[in-house]
Design a protein around this motif. Structure first.
Motif, PDB file in Angstrom:
ATOM      1  N   LEU A 273      59.234-106.392  19.358  1.00 50.60           N
ATOM      2  CA  LEU A 273      58.461-106.370  18.113  1.00 50.60           C
ATOM      3  C   LEU A 273      59.355-106.073  16.920  1.00 50.60           C
ATOM      4  CD1 LEU A 273      55.487-104.240  19.463  1.00 50.60           C
ATOM      5  CD2 LEU A 273      55.691-106.726  19.416  1.00 50.60           C
ATOM      6  N   LYS A 274      58.945-106.604  15.792  1.00 46.92           N
ATOM      7  CA  LYS A 274      59.678-106.374  14.548  1.00 46.92           C
ATOM      8  C   LYS A 274      59.395-104.957  14.041  1.00 46.92           C
ATOM      9  CE  LYS A 274      60.151-108.077   9.864  1.00 46.92           C
ATOM     10  NZ  LYS A 274      59.605-108.973   8.845  1.00 46.92           N
ATOM     11  N   PRO A 275      60.448-104.178  13.778  1.00 42.53           N
ATOM     12  CA  PRO A 275      60.222-102.805  13.302  1.00 42.53           C
ATOM     13  C   PRO A 275      59.640-102.780  11.889  1.00 42.53           C
ATOM     14  CG  PRO A 275      62.574-103.288  13.419  1.00 42.53           C
ATOM     15  CD  PRO A 275      61.858-104.490  13.931  1.00 42.53           C
ATOM     16  N   ARG A 276      58.879-101.753  11.611  1.00 40.61           N
ATOM     17  CA  ARG A 276      58.378-101.526  10.253  1.00 40.61           C
ATOM     18  C   ARG A 276      59.546-101.015   9.403  1.00 40.61           C
ATOM     19  NH1 ARG A 276      52.951-101.908  10.075  1.00 40.61           N
ATOM     20  NH2 ARG A 276      51.823-101.575  12.019  1.00 40.61           N
ATOM     21  N   ALA A 277      59.558-101.370   8.151  1.00 43.22           N
ATOM     22  CA  ALA A 277      60.647-100.986   7.247  1.00 43.22           C
ATOM     23  C   ALA A 277      60.629 -99.479   6.981  1.00 43.22           C
ATOM     24  CB  ALA A 277      60.516-101.741   5.930  1.00 43.22           C
ATOM     25  N   GLY A 278      61.833 -98.928   6.863  1.00 46.38           N
ATOM     26  CA  GLY A 278      61.980 -97.557   6.394  1.00 46.38           C
ATOM     27  C   GLY A 278      61.812 -96.454   7.408  1.00 46.38           C
ATOM     28  N   ASN A 279      61.704 -96.773   8.691  1.00 50.07           N
ATOM     29  CA  ASN A 279      61.518 -95.689   9.657  1.00 50.07           C
ATOM     30  C   ASN A 279      62.722 -95.482  10.576  1.00 50.07           C
ATOM     31  OD1 ASN A 279      61.284 -97.787  11.507  1.00 50.07           O
ATOM     32  ND2 ASN A 279      59.085 -97.563  11.771  1.00 50.07           N
ATOM     33  N   GLY A 280      63.821 -96.207  10.339  1.00 51.99           N
ATOM     34  CA  GLY A 280      65.037 -96.021  11.125  1.00 51.99           C
ATOM     35  C   GLY A 280      65.010 -96.656  12.500  1.00 51.99           C
ATOM     36  N   VAL A 281      63.969 -97.385  12.798  1.00 45.48           N
ATOM     37  CA  VAL A 281      63.845 -98.055  14.094  1.00 45.48           C
ATOM     38  C   VAL A 281      64.492 -99.432  14.006  1.00 45.48           C
ATOM     39  CG1 VAL A 281      62.157 -99.056  15.693  1.00 45.48           C
ATOM     40  CG2 VAL A 281      61.799 -96.773  14.743  1.00 45.48           C
ATOM     41  N   ILE A 282      65.262 -99.807  15.054  1.00 49.46           N
ATOM     42  CA  ILE A 282      65.868-101.136  15.043  1.00 49.46           C
ATOM     43  C   ILE A 282      65.116-102.140  15.907  1.00 49.46           C
ATOM     44  CG2 ILE A 282      68.170-100.448  14.342  1.00 49.46           C
ATOM     45  CD1 ILE A 282      69.018-100.419  17.229  1.00 49.46           C
ATOM     46  N   LYS A 283      64.344-101.654  16.870  1.00 46.07           N
ATOM     47  CA  LYS A 283      63.452-102.538  17.619  1.00 46.07           C
ATOM     48  C   LYS A 283      62.465-101.712  18.432  1.00 46.07           C
ATOM     49  CE  LYS A 283      66.515-103.336  21.550  1.00 46.07           C
ATOM     50  NZ  LYS A 283      67.284-104.301  22.289  1.00 46.07           N
ATOM     51  N   ALA A 284      61.385-102.373  18.782  1.00 41.98           N
ATOM     52  CA  ALA A 284      60.386-101.788  19.672  1.00 41.98           C
ATOM     53  C   ALA A 284      60.070-102.845  20.722  1.00 41.98           C
ATOM     54  CB  ALA A 284      59.137-101.393  18.907  1.00 41.98           C
ATOM     55  N   VAL A 285      59.811-102.387  21.931  1.00 41.43           N
ATOM     56  CA  VAL A 285      59.552-103.284  23.056  1.00 41.43           C
ATOM     57  C   VAL A 285      58.302-102.790  23.773  1.00 41.43           C
ATOM     58  CG1 VAL A 285      60.474-104.135  25.243  1.00 41.43           C
ATOM     59  CG2 VAL A 285      62.017-103.780  23.314  1.00 41.43           C
ATOM     60  N   ILE A 286      57.517-103.742  24.241  1.00 36.30           N
ATOM     61  CA  ILE A 286      56.285-103.407  24.944  1.00 36.30           C
ATOM     62  C   ILE A 286      56.094-104.433  26.057  1.00 36.30           C
ATOM     63  CG2 ILE A 286      54.833-104.760  23.389  1.00 36.30           C
ATOM     64  CD1 ILE A 286      52.771-102.490  23.509  1.00 36.30           C
ATOM     65  N   GLY A 287      55.458-104.034  27.154  1.00 36.44           N
ATOM     66  CA  GLY A 287      55.244-104.994  28.234  1.00 36.44           C
ATOM     67  C   GLY A 287      54.458-104.418  29.394  1.00 36.44           C
ATOM     68  N   TRP A 288      54.409-105.207  30.470  1.00 37.52           N
ATOM     69  CA  TRP A 288      53.699-104.862  31.699  1.00 37.52           C
ATOM     70  C   TRP A 288      54.703-104.815  32.838  1.00 37.52           C
ATOM     71  CZ3 TRP A 288      50.034-102.814  34.362  1.00 37.52           C
ATOM     72  CH2 TRP A 288      49.735-103.227  35.655  1.00 37.52           C
ATOM     73  N   ASP A 289      54.668-103.737  33.631  1.00 40.08           N
ATOM     74  CA  ASP A 289      55.541-103.572  34.790  1.00 40.08           C
ATOM     75  C   ASP A 289      54.668-103.584  36.039  1.00 40.08           C
ATOM     76  OD1 ASP A 289      57.103-102.465  36.909  1.00 40.08           O
ATOM     77  OD2 ASP A 289      58.428-101.532  35.450  1.00 40.08           O
ATOM     78  N   ARG A 290      54.623-104.715  36.724  1.00 44.84           N
ATOM     79  CA  ARG A 290      53.754-104.861  37.886  1.00 44.84           C
ATOM     80  C   ARG A 290      54.093-103.904  39.023  1.00 44.84           C
ATOM     81  NH1 ARG A 290      53.793-105.531  42.842  1.00 44.84           N
ATOM     82  NH2 ARG A 290      55.844-106.446  42.694  1.00 44.84           N
ATOM     83  N   PRO A 291      55.374-103.727  39.393  1.00 43.55           N
ATOM     84  CA  PRO A 291      55.637-102.809  40.501  1.00 43.55           C
ATOM     85  C   PRO A 291      55.160-101.375  40.240  1.00 43.55           C
ATOM     86  CG  PRO A 291      57.530-104.218  40.142  1.00 43.55           C
ATOM     87  CD  PRO A 291      56.576-104.458  39.001  1.00 43.55           C
ATOM     88  N   LEU A 292      55.268-100.912  39.008  1.00 44.24           N
ATOM     89  CA  LEU A 292      54.807 -99.554  38.689  1.00 44.24           C
ATOM     90  C   LEU A 292      53.336 -99.512  38.274  1.00 44.24           C
ATOM     91  CD1 LEU A 292      57.835 -98.007  36.760  1.00 44.24           C
ATOM     92  CD2 LEU A 292      57.140 -97.630  39.133  1.00 44.24           C
ATOM     93  N   GLN A 293      52.722-100.692  38.126  1.00 43.45           N
ATOM     94  CA  GLN A 293      51.327-100.781  37.704  1.00 43.45           C
ATOM     95  C   GLN A 293      51.091 -99.992  36.423  1.00 43.45           C
ATOM     96  OE1 GLN A 293      48.519-102.593  39.486  1.00 43.45           O
ATOM     97  NE2 GLN A 293      50.481-103.634  39.754  1.00 43.45           N
ATOM     98  N   THR A 294      51.943-100.245  35.444  1.00 45.02           N
ATOM     99  CA  THR A 294      51.821 -99.579  34.154  1.00 45.02           C
ATOM    100  C   THR A 294      52.322-100.493  33.046  1.00 45.02           C
ATOM    101  OG1 THR A 294      52.302 -97.566  32.900  1.00 45.02           O
ATOM    102  CG2 THR A 294      54.100 -98.460  34.217  1.00 45.02           C
ATOM    103  N   PHE A 295      51.786-100.290  31.878  1.00 43.56           N
ATOM    104  CA  PHE A 295      52.367-100.898  30.695  1.00 43.56           C
ATOM    105  C   PHE A 295      53.495 -99.979  30.254  1.00 43.56           C
ATOM    106  CE2 PHE A 295      48.122-102.516  31.045  1.00 43.56           C
ATOM    107  CZ  PHE A 295      48.307-103.865  30.806  1.00 43.56           C
ATOM    108  N   PHE A 296      54.415-100.490  29.457  1.00 44.93           N
ATOM    109  CA  PHE A 296      55.505 -99.645  28.972  1.00 44.93           C
ATOM    110  C   PHE A 296      55.720 -99.893  27.487  1.00 44.93           C
ATOM    111  CE2 PHE A 296      57.556-103.518  30.431  1.00 44.93           C
ATOM    112  CZ  PHE A 296      58.455-103.818  29.416  1.00 44.93           C
ATOM    113  N   ALA A 297      56.310 -98.901  26.837  1.00 42.72           N
ATOM    114  CA  ALA A 297      56.602 -98.990  25.406  1.00 42.72           C
ATOM    115  C   ALA A 297      57.926 -98.281  25.143  1.00 42.72           C
ATOM    116  CB  ALA A 297      55.486 -98.341  24.599  1.00 42.72           C
ATOM    117  N   GLN A 298      58.784 -98.928  24.362  1.00 36.34           N
ATOM    118  CA  GLN A 298      60.076 -98.362  24.003  1.00 36.34           C
ATOM    119  C   GLN A 298      60.297 -98.526  22.509  1.00 36.34           C
ATOM    120  OE1 GLN A 298      62.159-101.127  26.637  1.00 36.34           O
ATOM    121  NE2 GLN A 298      63.035 -99.360  27.673  1.00 36.34           N
TER     122      GLN A 298
END
Length: 108
Positions: free
Chosen positions: A6-31
């Motif tokens: 995902l595209k980071p919002r301006a001004g918060n010092g973040v360079i990227k964000a990632v989100i998805g689904w992990d089937r083996p762990l049966q969980t969504f994830f966010a970074q």
């Protein structure tokens, strides 16, 4: 597994964000990644949820983690739900099952 950058919002010092689904762990994830001196362009995950089985049980839970830091497309929660639905009935391979036993004491 699915993964959306995902595209980071301006001004918060973040360079990227990632989100998805992990089937083996049966969980969504966010970074959420912030720059480091060693890796100013790739950064390091300063927020990383969804590393434990079932930790983020819904697309909305994962979206809430990253929404403050990144622009979230309106269809993302539905896309994540579709990614999860596409894996219904998929079983762990022998290596995944063995890794789960070692890490979590169970394949579930």
């Amino acid at each position: 597994m699915s993964r959306y950058e995902l595209k980071p919002r301006a001004g918060n010092g973040v360079i990227k964000a990632v989100i998805g689904w992990d089937r083996p762990l049966q969980t969504f994830f966010a970074q959420v990644f912030t720059p480091t001196e060693e890796e100013p362009e790739e950064g390091e995950a300063t927020i990383w949820l969804g590393t434990e089985p079932g930790e983020l049980p819904s697309p909305e839970a994962a979206v809430r983690v990253v929404a403050v830091y990144a622009e979230v497309p309106l269809t993302l929660a539905a896309d994540l739900a579709a990614d999860m639905d596409a894996t219904v009935g998929v079983k762990d391979g022998a290596h995944q099952a063995e890794a789960k036993k070692r890490l979590f004491g169970s394949i579930h």
